[in-house]
Design an enzyme around this catalytic site. Structure first.
Site, PDB file in Angstrom:
ATOM      1  N   LYS A   1       0.964   3.944  -3.046  1.00  0.00           N
ATOM      2  CA  LYS A   1       0.503   5.327  -2.864  1.00  0.00           C
ATOM      3  C   LYS A   1       1.620   6.328  -3.163  1.00  0.00           C
ATOM      4  O   LYS A   1       1.365   7.408  -3.690  1.00  0.00           O
ATOM      5  CB  LYS A   1      -0.065   5.517  -1.454  1.00  0.00           C
ATOM      6  CG  LYS A   1      -1.339   4.699  -1.192  1.00  0.00           C
ATOM      7  CD  LYS A   1      -2.450   5.041  -2.175  1.00  0.00           C
ATOM      8  CE  LYS A   1      -3.765   4.385  -1.815  1.00  0.00           C
ATOM      9  NZ  LYS A   1      -4.844   4.697  -2.770  1.00  0.00           N
TER      10      LYS A   1
ATOM     11  N   TYR B   1       0.837  -1.212   0.000  1.00  0.00           N
ATOM     12  CA  TYR B   1       0.000   0.000   0.000  1.00  0.00           C
ATOM     13  C   TYR B   1       0.869   1.259   0.000  1.00  0.00           C
ATOM     14  O   TYR B   1       0.650   2.182  -0.781  1.00  0.00           O
ATOM     15  CB  TYR B   1      -0.894  -0.039   1.238  1.00  0.00           C
ATOM     16  CG  TYR B   1      -1.982   1.012   1.280  1.00  0.00           C
ATOM     17  CD1 TYR B   1      -3.115   0.913   0.477  1.00  0.00           C
ATOM     18  CD2 TYR B   1      -1.895   2.101   2.139  1.00  0.00           C
ATOM     19  CE1 TYR B   1      -4.120   1.869   0.530  1.00  0.00           C
ATOM     20  CE2 TYR B   1      -2.890   3.060   2.192  1.00  0.00           C
ATOM     21  CZ  TYR B   1      -4.011   2.937   1.397  1.00  0.00           C
ATOM     22  OH  TYR B   1      -5.005   3.891   1.446  1.00  0.00           O
TER      23      TYR B   1
HETATM   24  N1  LIG Z   1     -10.312   6.456   4.369  1.00  0.00           N
HETATM   25  C1  LIG Z   1      -9.059   6.746   4.648  1.00  0.00           C
HETATM   26  O1  LIG Z   1      -8.681   6.977   5.799  1.00  0.00           O
HETATM   27  C2  LIG Z   1      -8.059   6.864   3.514  1.00  0.00           C
HETATM   28  C3  LIG Z   1      -6.854   7.481   3.790  1.00  0.00           C
HETATM   29  C4  LIG Z   1      -5.942   7.630   2.769  1.00  0.00           C
HETATM   30  C5  LIG Z   1      -6.226   7.188   1.507  1.00  0.00           C
HETATM   31  N2  LIG Z   1      -7.416   6.576   1.256  1.00  0.00           N
HETATM   32  C6  LIG Z   1      -7.644   6.156  -0.128  1.00  0.00           C
HETATM   33  O2  LIG Z   1      -8.748   6.872  -0.617  1.00  0.00           O
HETATM   34  C7  LIG Z   1      -9.405   6.130  -1.650  1.00  0.00           C
HETATM   35  C8  LIG Z   1     -10.900   6.111  -1.378  1.00  0.00           C
HETATM   36  O3  LIG Z   1     -11.124   5.561  -0.129  1.00  0.00           O
HETATM   37  P1  LIG Z   1     -12.492   5.701   0.694  1.00  0.00           P
HETATM   38  O4  LIG Z   1     -12.074   5.756   2.126  1.00  0.00           O
HETATM   39  O5  LIG Z   1     -13.368   6.741   0.107  1.00  0.00           O
HETATM   40  O6  LIG Z   1     -13.038   4.241   0.487  1.00  0.00           O
HETATM   41  P2  LIG Z   1     -14.402   3.642  -0.032  1.00  0.00           P
HETATM   42  O7  LIG Z   1     -14.322   2.188   0.317  1.00  0.00           O
HETATM   43  O8  LIG Z   1     -15.561   4.435   0.469  1.00  0.00           O
HETATM   44  O9  LIG Z   1     -14.262   3.836  -1.615  1.00  0.00           O
HETATM   45  C9  LIG Z   1     -13.489   2.998  -2.445  1.00  0.00           C
HETATM   46  C10 LIG Z   1     -14.372   2.569  -3.601  1.00  0.00           C
HETATM   47  O10 LIG Z   1     -13.570   1.869  -4.557  1.00  0.00           O
HETATM   48  C11 LIG Z   1     -14.350   0.808  -5.060  1.00  0.00           C
HETATM   49  N3  LIG Z   1     -13.491  -0.215  -5.631  1.00  0.00           N
HETATM   50  C12 LIG Z   1     -12.753  -1.140  -4.978  1.00  0.00           C
HETATM   51  N4  LIG Z   1     -12.126  -1.934  -5.866  1.00  0.00           N
HETATM   52  C13 LIG Z   1     -12.476  -1.496  -7.100  1.00  0.00           C
HETATM   53  C14 LIG Z   1     -12.158  -1.913  -8.425  1.00  0.00           C
HETATM   54  N5  LIG Z   1     -11.351  -2.961  -8.666  1.00  0.00           N
HETATM   55  N6  LIG Z   1     -12.708  -1.245  -9.464  1.00  0.00           N
HETATM   56  C15 LIG Z   1     -13.532  -0.192  -9.248  1.00  0.00           C
HETATM   57  N7  LIG Z   1     -13.885   0.236  -8.026  1.00  0.00           N
HETATM   58  C16 LIG Z   1     -13.351  -0.398  -6.955  1.00  0.00           C
HETATM   59  C17 LIG Z   1     -15.112   0.301  -3.861  1.00  0.00           C
HETATM   60  O11 LIG Z   1     -16.228  -0.502  -4.233  1.00  0.00           O
HETATM   61  C18 LIG Z   1     -15.502   1.612  -3.189  1.00  0.00           C
HETATM   62  O12 LIG Z   1     -16.743   2.102  -3.647  1.00  0.00           O
HETATM   63  C19 LIG Z   1      -8.719   4.763  -1.667  1.00  0.00           C
HETATM   64  O13 LIG Z   1      -7.769   4.743  -2.718  1.00  0.00           O
HETATM   65  C20 LIG Z   1      -8.006   4.718  -0.323  1.00  0.00           C
HETATM   66  O14 LIG Z   1      -6.851   3.920  -0.390  1.00  0.00           O
HETATM   67  C21 LIG Z   1      -8.336   6.395   2.232  1.00  0.00           C
END
Ligand SMILES: NC(=O)c1ccc[n+]([C@@H]2O[C@H](COP(=O)([O-])OP(=O)(O)OC[C@H]3O[C@@H](n4cnc5c(N)ncnc54)[C@H](O)[C@@H]3O)[C@@H](O)[C@H]2O)c1
Length: 283
Positions: free
Chosen positions: A179, A175
């Protein structure tokens, strides 16, 4: 009823219709056509309903962000709807949700594919936003490795030594490296394919933002998250709406001189790590 009879509306393509992506899209979506993409049809249905019942114009397409053909079809669908002025990529899996192989396929290679494919359809004057992560700042890679992550052709990314040796060792390392690569590849794209398209592209690197994805992490990570929160300047978690505000800014004309950069939105976690006030142990 036709909510918006204007023709040639600007298109927003959202790859990964989760919490943060929806928060950003809501901020900028009025008067535009929103194309939601996600691997989960249930997510697509729920998000489309939420947005449509708030007055937004929404189309959906199932897409697997790991699959080049699927992402290409999604980009082509966006272009068929009108000028693609905005592209947002939030498709991702967190370390506790997936094995290293899947994180490499989705968060590293999948994101690189999306950057490539949307450079072909983004409209002149358009803007892209890739959601990376604060974890991109948590491992110090050599300049040579960073150069490889930034410049290697997308098809060869998974074969890099750093991916095969370090990233494959555990999901956390996969991860972090993915990133960091998101940040680096966006910087490269801003100067090459996206510059050629006369469009901008940036990353946002969120810290601990409470979403369903983060909930999985909290449950799996013991007290690491609590320590992170307590040692940060903000001493709290962030919300998808705070990412929405920053994302809307980077996509707007207010940010028309900003491209190839990363905006870290972490409440001060990385500042605490870099200054030594918080000692994070990375395997
Ligand atoms: N929530 C946190 O604390 C956080 C922090 C840093 C980075 N992120 C990153 O932010 C991004 C969004 O995260 P979020 O917290 O909104 O999560 P979330 O789970 O609400 O959204 C992620 C979405 O991606 C979709 N997804 C997963 N695999 C997929 C695929 N193969 N094809 C298409 N869609 C797919 C999921 O179904 C989901 O709807 C991610 O890349 C995550 O790594 C999250």
């Amino acid at each position: 009823m036709n909510f918006n009879s204007n023709t040639n509306k600007p298109v927003i393509a959202l790859l990964g219709s989760g919490s943060m992506g929806t928060a950003i899209t809501k901020r900028i979506g009025a008067g535009k056509t929103i194309l939601l993409g996600d691997i989960s049809e249930k997510n697509l249905e729920e998000r489309a309903k939420e947005l449509r019942t708030s007055g937004y114009i929404v189309e959906t397409q199932k897409v697997d962000a790991c699959d080049g053909d699927s992402v290409r079809a999604f980009a082509e669908k966006a272009a068929s709807l009108g000028p693609v002025k905005y592209f947002i990529d939030t498709a991702g899996a967190s370390p506790s949700q997936a094995k290293p192989e899947h994180i490499i396929k989705l968060d590293l290679v999948g994101t690189a594919i999306a950057i490539d494919e949307f450079s072909k359809v983004i409209a002149e004057g358009g803007a892209g936003l890739i959601v990376a992560s604060q974890t991109g700042y948590m491992m110090h890679l050599t300049p040579e490795v960073e150069h490889e992550l930034a410049m290697t052709e997308t098809e060869k990314l998974a074969d890099l030594e750093v991916v095969k040796s370090t990233a494959m060792s555990n999901s956390g390392a996969a991860y972090i490296i993915s990133k960091r690569a998101n940040q680096l590849r966006v910087r490269t794209a801003a100067a090459t394919s996206w510059a050629d398209a006369r469009a901008r592209i940036n990353t946002i690197s969120p810290g601990v933002i409470v979403t369903p994805l983060a909930y999985d992490e909290f449950n799996a990570a013991g007290n690491t998250y609590q320590q992170m929160i307590d040692s940060s300047a903000a001493r709290r978690v962030g919300t998808p709406e705070e990412i929405g505000a920053a994302g809307a800014f980077l996509l707007s004309d207010e940010a028309s001189f900003i491209t190839g950069t990363d905006l870290l939105i972490d409440g001060g976690v990385i500042a605490a790590i870099e200054s030594g006030t918080y000692n994070l142990h990375i395997r």
